[in-house]
Design an enzyme around this catalytic site. Structure first.
Site, PDB file in Angstrom:
ATOM      1  N   GLU A  64      -5.209   0.562   1.843  1.00 26.31           N
ATOM      2  CA  GLU A  64      -5.762  -0.802   1.792  1.00 26.31           C
ATOM      3  C   GLU A  64      -7.209  -0.763   1.301  1.00 26.31           C
ATOM      4  O   GLU A  64      -7.638  -1.628   0.544  1.00 26.31           O
ATOM      5  CB  GLU A  64      -5.705  -1.453   3.176  1.00 26.31           C
ATOM      6  CG  GLU A  64      -4.308  -1.812   3.644  1.00 26.31           C
ATOM      7  CD  GLU A  64      -3.647  -2.869   2.777  1.00 26.31           C
ATOM      8  OE1 GLU A  64      -4.362  -3.659   2.135  1.00 26.31           O
ATOM      9  OE2 GLU A  64      -2.400  -2.874   2.725  1.00 26.31           O
ATOM     10  N   SER A  87       0.831  -1.213   0.000  1.00 23.38           N
ATOM     11  CA  SER A  87       0.000   0.000   0.000  1.00 23.38           C
ATOM     12  C   SER A  87       0.862   1.258   0.000  1.00 23.38           C
ATOM     13  O   SER A  87       0.354   2.347  -0.242  1.00 23.38           O
ATOM     14  CB  SER A  87      -0.962   0.008   1.193  1.00 23.38           C
ATOM     15  OG  SER A  87      -0.254   0.044   2.403  1.00 23.38           O
ATOM     16  N   HIS A  88       2.155   1.131   0.271  1.00 21.08           N
ATOM     17  CA  HIS A  88       3.042   2.296   0.193  1.00 21.08           C
ATOM     18  C   HIS A  88       4.229   2.075  -0.734  1.00 21.08           C
ATOM     19  O   HIS A  88       5.262   2.735  -0.621  1.00 21.08           O
ATOM     20  CB  HIS A  88       3.480   2.737   1.596  1.00 21.08           C
ATOM     21  CG  HIS A  88       2.328   3.360   2.337  1.00 21.08           C
ATOM     22  ND1 HIS A  88       1.424   2.601   3.030  1.00 21.08           N
ATOM     23  CD2 HIS A  88       1.887   4.634   2.409  1.00 21.08           C
ATOM     24  CE1 HIS A  88       0.475   3.389   3.525  1.00 21.08           C
ATOM     25  NE2 HIS A  88       0.733   4.622   3.158  1.00 21.08           N
TER      26      HIS A  88
HETATM   27  P1  NDP Z   1      -1.699  -3.179   9.469  1.00 17.91           P
HETATM   28  O1  NDP Z   1      -3.007  -3.262  10.168  1.00 17.91           O
HETATM   29  O2  NDP Z   1      -1.523  -3.942   8.226  1.00 17.91           O
HETATM   30  O3  NDP Z   1      -0.536  -3.615  10.445  1.00 17.91           O
HETATM   31  C1  NDP Z   1      -0.306  -2.923  11.643  1.00 17.91           C
HETATM   32  C2  NDP Z   1       0.820  -3.540  12.408  1.00 17.91           C
HETATM   33  O4  NDP Z   1       0.360  -4.748  13.008  1.00 17.91           O
HETATM   34  C3  NDP Z   1       2.026  -3.899  11.555  1.00 17.91           C
HETATM   35  O5  NDP Z   1       3.197  -3.568  12.234  1.00 17.91           O
HETATM   36  C4  NDP Z   1       1.861  -5.415  11.364  1.00 17.91           C
HETATM   37  O6  NDP Z   1       3.090  -6.074  11.157  1.00 17.91           O
HETATM   38  C5  NDP Z   1       1.244  -5.801  12.684  1.00 17.91           C
HETATM   39  N1  NDP Z   1       0.481  -7.030  12.612  1.00 17.91           N
HETATM   40  C6  NDP Z   1      -0.451  -7.373  11.694  1.00 17.91           C
HETATM   41  N2  NDP Z   1      -0.945  -8.587  11.973  1.00 17.91           N
HETATM   42  C7  NDP Z   1      -0.314  -9.032  13.088  1.00 17.91           C
HETATM   43  C8  NDP Z   1      -0.388 -10.216  13.868  1.00 17.91           C
HETATM   44  N3  NDP Z   1      -1.210 -11.196  13.558  1.00 17.91           N
HETATM   45  N4  NDP Z   1       0.418 -10.322  14.933  1.00 17.91           N
HETATM   46  C9  NDP Z   1       1.272  -9.322  15.269  1.00 17.91           C
HETATM   47  N5  NDP Z   1       1.388  -8.186  14.573  1.00 17.91           N
HETATM   48  C10 NDP Z   1       0.606  -8.040  13.492  1.00 17.91           C
HETATM   49  O7  NDP Z   1      -1.315  -1.631   9.193  1.00 17.91           O
HETATM   50  P2  NDP Z   1      -2.280  -0.429   8.856  1.00 17.91           P
HETATM   51  O8  NDP Z   1      -3.215  -0.901   7.812  1.00 17.91           O
HETATM   52  O9  NDP Z   1      -2.846   0.138  10.095  1.00 17.91           O
HETATM   53  O10 NDP Z   1      -1.235   0.638   8.234  1.00 17.91           O
HETATM   54  C11 NDP Z   1      -0.570   0.317   7.016  1.00 17.91           C
HETATM   55  C12 NDP Z   1       0.446   1.359   6.684  1.00 17.91           C
HETATM   56  O11 NDP Z   1      -0.171   2.576   6.289  1.00 17.91           O
HETATM   57  C13 NDP Z   1       1.402   1.734   7.819  1.00 17.91           C
HETATM   58  O12 NDP Z   1       2.719   1.556   7.345  1.00 17.91           O
HETATM   59  C14 NDP Z   1       1.125   3.213   8.083  1.00 17.91           C
HETATM   60  O13 NDP Z   1       2.265   3.970   8.438  1.00 17.91           O
HETATM   61  C15 NDP Z   1       0.640   3.661   6.725  1.00 17.91           C
HETATM   62  N6  NDP Z   1      -0.153   4.877   6.815  1.00 17.91           N
HETATM   63  C16 NDP Z   1       0.424   6.083   6.442  1.00 17.91           C
HETATM   64  C17 NDP Z   1      -0.279   7.264   6.526  1.00 17.91           C
HETATM   65  C18 NDP Z   1       0.342   8.562   6.189  1.00 17.91           C
HETATM   66  O14 NDP Z   1      -0.313   9.591   6.304  1.00 17.91           O
HETATM   67  N7  NDP Z   1       1.589   8.623   5.786  1.00 17.91           N
HETATM   68  C19 NDP Z   1      -1.675   7.286   6.977  1.00 17.91           C
HETATM   69  C20 NDP Z   1      -2.153   5.992   7.420  1.00 17.91           C
HETATM   70  C21 NDP Z   1      -1.425   4.841   7.309  1.00 17.91           C
HETATM   71  P3  NDP Z   1       3.411  -6.781   9.714  1.00 17.91           P
HETATM   72  O15 NDP Z   1       3.713  -5.630   8.801  1.00 17.91           O
HETATM   73  O16 NDP Z   1       4.569  -7.652  10.000  1.00 17.91           O
HETATM   74  O17 NDP Z   1       2.160  -7.536   9.328  1.00 17.91           O
END
Ligand code: NDP
Length: 336
Positions: free
Chosen positions: A187, A46-47
């Site tokens: 997403e 997504s990024h």
């Molecule tokens: P996710 O919900 O996909 O994941 C959030 C965190 O939870 C990650 O570190 C992920 O690690 C971890 N995780 C997921 N599943 C598990 C699990 N089963 N057990 C343990 N840890 C878990 O992320 P979001 O959808 O909330 O965000 C996605 C991206 O969007 C982020 O990088 C965020 O910075 C970016 N974003 C940027 C914005 C901006 O303005 N620049 C605005 C909003 C979001 P893993 O990656 O290993 O799955």
């Protein structure tokens, strides 16, 4: 879905070419290409290159300064400020990173306030880069208002991500990075593109009704994770990346934005802590390893960030697969 195979070097070269073609100078194009390639390497799609057309839109309409020259200033022993000069954040972070590390090592804790910036990326690259230097790091940024405050029906907060990283005894840091929104907007856009529904609790339509339709949510409002608890986290992030550092909060940033769907002008707030200065002696790394080991002993439990690190072990040799339609689009952008 039809895909095109690319090596990470090809991702980097194509990204740089697109950005330089559309108004970035070499320093900005390279910093953004490093960031996007890092996202593809970790299959944080997504990024990754998915965001390139959005970068081009905001460069082309003059919202973002592709030739930004960020400047760094030490406001006090523990506070570093970078004025991003209206550019995308990757170069601004590069410019402030070493000053933040120095300040954290001198004081035990320090803050980096990045202002006048467009954050259009994941946050883990910032916190992980600091943890690679042995520091514990927390980063937050606000974004255009897409998320309803608890009880509300209209967008007010940004999707407001928060990232944290902890240095490991061996290997890359433990780093989590999560939006205060139940699902990152990127997403939801990918679900809309692919014709998939989103789970319950992700958002509401323009009339405030719960829906699983990603297109309806993109026109309505997203919801925070965890109800009012996530709403409080979003509020904290709006305050830290906004009023605390003299920047706009999400709703203000949205009002000033041209509505092109890209990021809004705002701030990023980063805290770096030198664990060697917190009086815990040299045991903190071993102690944390014990915590990680006990935590992941339970079946089904993994550390956040492990999915990315697994991908990182494979993609440098095997490359990545980019949707064909997206590849065509960015290839066209590279040609002009
Ligand atoms: P996710 O919900 O996909 O994941 C959030 C965190 O939870 C990650 O570190 C992920 O690690 C971890 N995780 C997921 N599943 C598990 C699990 N089963 N057990 C343990 N840890 C878990 O992320 P979001 O959808 O909330 O965000 C996605 C991206 O969007 C982020 O990088 C965020 O910075 C970016 N974003 C940027 C914005 C901006 O303005 N620049 C605005 C909003 C979001 P893993 O990656 O290993 O799955």
């Amino acid at each position: 879905m039809d895909t095109v195979h690319m090596t990470l070097d090809e991702v980097h070269a194509l990204t740089r070419k697109v950005l330089t073609k559309h108004g970035c100078d070499d320093a900005n194009a390279t910093a953004i290409a490093d960031n996007i390639t890092g996202a593809e390497r970790d299959t944080a799609t997504s990024h990754g290159v998915f965001r390139l057309p959005g970068h081009v839109t905001s460069l082309a309409n003059g919202k973002v300064n592709g030739k930004a020259k960020p400047t760094c200033e030490r406001l006090s022993p523990g506070v570093v400020k970078v004025d991003s000069d209206g550019g995308f954040t990757p170069l601004a972070f590069q410019v402030g990173k070493q000053a933040l590390i120095d300040a954290a090592r001198e004081n035990g804790i320090a803050v980096l306030a990045i202002t006048r910036t467009f954050h259009f990326a994941a946050l883990w690259p910032e916190t992980s880069a600091l943890a690679e230097e042995g520091l514990v790091a927390l980063a937050v940024t606000s974004s255009p208002p897409y998320v309803a405050a608890a009880g509300g029906k209209k967008p007010f907060f940004g999707t407001n991500p928060m990232a944290f990283a902890w240095p490991r005894k061996e290997g890359p840091p433990m780093a989590f990075d999560q939006a205060a929104a139940a699902m990152a907007r990127g997403e939801i856009m990918i679900h809309a593109r692919d014709g998939h529904e989103v789970p319950d609790g992700v958002g509401i339509d323009a009339d405030g009704n719960p829906t699983n339709d990603p297109d309806a949510i993109l026109k309505g409002a997203q919801l925070t994770f965890g109800g009012y608890k996530g709403s409080a986290i979003a509020l904290m992030i709006d305050l830290l990346a906004g009023p605390l550092i003299g920047e706009a909060f999400s709703a203000e940033a949205g009002r000033a934005d041209n509505g092109d769907g890209g990021p809004a002008l705002g701030g990023e707030f980063i805290i770096a802590i030198d664990p060697k200065r917190l009086g815990a002696g040299d045991s903190y790394l071993d102690h944390a390893e014990q915590l990680f080991a006990e935590m992941t002993e339970q079946p089904g439990v993994r550390l956040p960030g492990d999915r990315r690190l697994k991908a990182r072990a494979v993609t440098p040799s095997e490359g990545v697969h980019v949707p064909k339609s997206l590849h065509e689009k960015i290839t066209e952008l590279a040609e002009g």
